[in-house]
Structures are given as C-alpha cells and as structure tokens.
Design a protein around this motif. Structure first.
Motif, PDB file in Angstrom:
ATOM      1  N   CYS A   1       0.829  -0.976  -0.120  1.00  0.00           N
ATOM      2  CA  CYS A   1      -0.131  -0.015  -0.111  1.00  0.00           C
ATOM      3  C   CYS A   1       0.791   1.246   0.033  1.00  0.00           C
ATOM      4  O   CYS A   1       1.816   1.413   0.800  1.00  0.00           O
ATOM      5  N   ALA A   2       0.817   1.936  -1.004  1.00  0.00           N
ATOM      6  CA  ALA A   2       1.424   3.327  -1.026  1.00  0.00           C
ATOM      7  C   ALA A   2       0.614   4.503  -0.478  1.00  0.00           C
ATOM      8  O   ALA A   2      -0.556   4.524  -0.705  1.00  0.00           O
ATOM      9  N   VAL A   3       1.387   5.463   0.187  1.00  0.00           N
ATOM     10  CA  VAL A   3       0.944   6.716   0.648  1.00  0.00           C
ATOM     11  C   VAL A   3       1.158   7.826  -0.352  1.00  0.00           C
ATOM     12  O   VAL A   3       2.312   8.025  -0.678  1.00  0.00           O
ATOM     13  N   VAL A   4       0.120   8.576  -0.920  1.00  0.00           N
ATOM     14  CA  VAL A   4       0.580   9.676  -1.802  1.00  0.00           C
ATOM     15  C   VAL A   4       0.197  10.969  -1.060  1.00  0.00           C
ATOM     16  O   VAL A   4      -1.025  11.180  -0.598  1.00  0.00           O
ATOM     17  N   GLU A   5       0.957  11.656  -0.974  1.00  0.00           N
ATOM     18  CA  GLU A   5       0.841  12.999  -0.423  1.00  0.00           C
ATOM     19  C   GLU A   5       0.700  14.012  -1.207  1.00  0.00           C
ATOM     20  O   GLU A   5       1.362  13.988  -2.336  1.00  0.00           O
ATOM     21  N   SER A   6      -0.193  15.259  -1.244  1.00  0.00           N
ATOM     22  CA  SER A   6      -0.168  16.310  -2.140  1.00  0.00           C
ATOM     23  C   SER A   6       0.869  17.383  -1.642  1.00  0.00           C
ATOM     24  O   SER A   6       0.867  17.556  -0.449  1.00  0.00           O
ATOM     25  N   VAL A   7       1.484  17.805  -2.481  1.00  0.00           N
ATOM     26  CA  VAL A   7       2.778  18.609  -2.427  1.00  0.00           C
ATOM     27  C   VAL A   7       2.182  19.994  -3.059  1.00  0.00           C
ATOM     28  O   VAL A   7       1.986  19.777  -4.278  1.00  0.00           O
ATOM     29  N   ALA A  27      -7.341  18.222 -12.126  1.00  0.00           N
ATOM     30  CA  ALA A  27      -7.928  16.961 -12.720  1.00  0.00           C
ATOM     31  C   ALA A  27      -6.488  16.424 -13.377  1.00  0.00           C
ATOM     32  O   ALA A  27      -6.552  14.920 -13.315  1.00  0.00           O
ATOM     33  N   LEU A  28      -5.512  17.200 -13.675  1.00  0.00           N
ATOM     34  CA  LEU A  28      -4.428  16.568 -14.368  1.00  0.00           C
ATOM     35  C   LEU A  28      -3.448  15.954 -13.417  1.00  0.00           C
ATOM     36  O   LEU A  28      -2.581  15.209 -13.860  1.00  0.00           O
ATOM     37  N   ALA A  29      -3.792  16.296 -12.033  1.00  0.00           N
ATOM     38  CA  ALA A  29      -2.814  15.450 -11.026  1.00  0.00           C
ATOM     39  C   ALA A  29      -2.935  13.911 -11.269  1.00  0.00           C
ATOM     40  O   ALA A  29      -2.069  13.321 -10.741  1.00  0.00           O
ATOM     41  N   THR A  30      -4.326  13.635 -11.227  1.00  0.00           N
ATOM     42  CA  THR A  30      -4.718  12.193 -11.471  1.00  0.00           C
ATOM     43  C   THR A  30      -4.745  11.805 -12.738  1.00  0.00           C
ATOM     44  O   THR A  30      -4.766  10.358 -12.777  1.00  0.00           O
ATOM     45  N   GLN A  31      -4.818  12.519 -13.871  1.00  0.00           N
ATOM     46  CA  GLN A  31      -4.962  12.200 -15.253  1.00  0.00           C
ATOM     47  C   GLN A  31      -4.168  13.053 -16.094  1.00  0.00           C
ATOM     48  O   GLN A  31      -4.834  13.743 -17.033  1.00  0.00           O
ATOM     49  N   PRO A  32      -2.685  12.937 -15.796  1.00  0.00           N
ATOM     50  CA  PRO A  32      -1.982  13.928 -16.952  1.00  0.00           C
ATOM     51  C   PRO A  32      -2.184  13.576 -18.304  1.00  0.00           C
ATOM     52  O   PRO A  32      -1.888  14.385 -19.067  1.00  0.00           O
TER      53      PRO A  32
END
Length: 71
Positions: A1-7, A27-32
């Motif tokens: 399980c990976a943890v993704v942080e918003s920077v 939206a591009l952060a998750t669908q570039p």
C-alpha cells in the motif's frame, strides 16, 4: 500500500505573458494523459495577465502551427 501526499510548491511559470496564476487544473494531477488526448481542452493553468494588451501579440493555434510548420 502506497501513501501519496499532495505537495504544493511555488515556482516560476514560463509563459509568453506576465501575470498572476489564478487557477490550476487539478484534474491533471490524477489524469495527466488528458494533455496528450486533447491539449486544447486540458489546460494547465489560468493566468490573469498583468497587461491585457499583451494578449493581442500572442498567436492563435493556426498562427503557431504556421510558424513552426511540420516538426
């Protein structure tokens, strides 16, 4: 399980006009891949120009294509 942080970071944006970035396309952060699918619809950021008159000197899509030709 990976943890993704918003920077969030501040950095320069290189653009043909100066101004203030007022929105980013989150939206591009998750669908570039949207940028490759439709570059005109998948905007990166919105800018409030410091000098509205400077916009008149920008090329539209056809003008840009004419200037670069077939690359």
């Amino acid at each position: 399980c990976a943890v993704v942080e918003s920077v969030k970071a501040a950095s320069d944006v290189y653009a043909p006009i100066t101004g203030e970035v007022i929105a980013a396309n989150e939206a591009l952060a998750t669908q570039p891949e949207q940028v490759n699918q439709d570059a005109y619809a998948a905007w990166l950021f919105r800018i409030k120009p410091a000098d509205v008159a400077a916009i008149a000197s920008l090329l539209d899509a056809k003008g840009y294509q004419d200037s670069v030709g077939d690359l």
